[in-house]
Design a protein around this motif. Sequence first.
Motif, short mmCIF file in Angstrom:
data_model
loop_
_atom_site.label_atom_id
_atom_site.label_comp_id
_atom_site.label_asym_id
_atom_site.label_seq_id
_atom_site.Cartn_x
_atom_site.Cartn_y
_atom_site.Cartn_z
N HIS A 198 -10.13 18.02 10.99
CA HIS A 198 -9.97 18.24 9.56
C HIS A 198 -10.81 19.42 9.09
O HIS A 198 -10.34 20.28 8.34
CB HIS A 198 -10.35 16.97 8.79
CG HIS A 198 -10.12 17.07 7.32
ND1 HIS A 198 -11.10 17.46 6.45
CD2 HIS A 198 -9.01 16.84 6.58
CE1 HIS A 198 -10.61 17.47 5.23
NE2 HIS A 198 -9.34 17.09 5.28
N CYS A 225 -9.30 22.87 7.55
CA CYS A 225 -9.68 23.34 6.22
C CYS A 225 -10.18 24.78 6.23
O CYS A 225 -10.09 25.48 5.23
CB CYS A 225 -10.73 22.43 5.62
SG CYS A 225 -10.07 20.83 5.13
N LEU A 257 -4.02 13.88 9.59
CA LEU A 257 -5.04 14.57 8.80
C LEU A 257 -4.99 14.13 7.34
O LEU A 257 -6.02 13.99 6.69
CB LEU A 257 -4.88 16.08 8.91
CG LEU A 257 -5.16 16.67 10.29
CD1 LEU A 257 -4.78 18.15 10.32
CD2 LEU A 257 -6.61 16.48 10.68
N TYR A 309 -6.58 10.75 7.18
CA TYR A 309 -8.03 10.92 7.29
C TYR A 309 -8.60 11.30 5.92
O TYR A 309 -9.56 10.71 5.44
CB TYR A 309 -8.38 11.99 8.34
CG TYR A 309 -9.86 12.28 8.36
CD1 TYR A 309 -10.73 11.45 9.05
CD2 TYR A 309 -10.38 13.37 7.66
CE1 TYR A 309 -12.09 11.69 9.04
CE2 TYR A 309 -11.74 13.61 7.66
CZ TYR A 309 -12.59 12.78 8.35
OH TYR A 309 -13.95 13.01 8.34
N ALA A 310 -7.99 12.29 5.27
CA ALA A 310 -8.48 12.75 3.96
C ALA A 310 -8.40 11.65 2.92
O ALA A 310 -9.29 11.51 2.08
CB ALA A 310 -7.68 13.98 3.51
N ALA A 347 -13.75 14.03 2.25
CA ALA A 347 -12.63 14.92 2.57
C ALA A 347 -11.58 14.93 1.46
O ALA A 347 -10.52 15.51 1.62
CB ALA A 347 -11.99 14.48 3.88
N PRO A 364 -3.22 18.45 3.85
CA PRO A 364 -4.35 17.55 3.68
C PRO A 364 -5.45 18.15 2.82
O PRO A 364 -5.72 19.34 2.91
CB PRO A 364 -4.85 17.32 5.10
CG PRO A 364 -3.68 17.64 5.96
CD PRO A 364 -2.89 18.69 5.25
N CYS A 390 -8.99 19.29 1.60
CA CYS A 390 -10.10 19.87 2.34
C CYS A 390 -11.35 19.86 1.51
O CYS A 390 -11.31 19.95 0.29
CB CYS A 390 -9.77 21.30 2.75
SG CYS A 390 -8.37 21.42 3.86
#
Length: 88
Positions: A29, A33, A55, A58-59, A65, A85, A87
């Motif tokens: 990630h 970013c 991703l 995850y964010a 994130a 995603p 960042c």
Amino acid sequence: MENFRKYMADNGIAESRTYALASAFNSMHKAYCEMDPWNRREFDSLFGPDIREGLIQYARNCPAANADLRGHVQKSVNVELLELPACE
């Protein structure tokens, strides 16, 4: 990363693997970013939507994130890039 580890465990990933996977997603990630929008497009094309979706998950699960990506993308960039995603 704790929320993401829980997310993975809740969805069937062995808890013993969640730390290593969360660490890997954290590194990926951060690298994602740091890419410019054109490299992000190439990354998405190269690795497909499944990695990109990982991703995004995850964010969504990591407060650090969750920054708004729109501040990182210039208005001249294609609108489809704004759905990448989030960042830091």
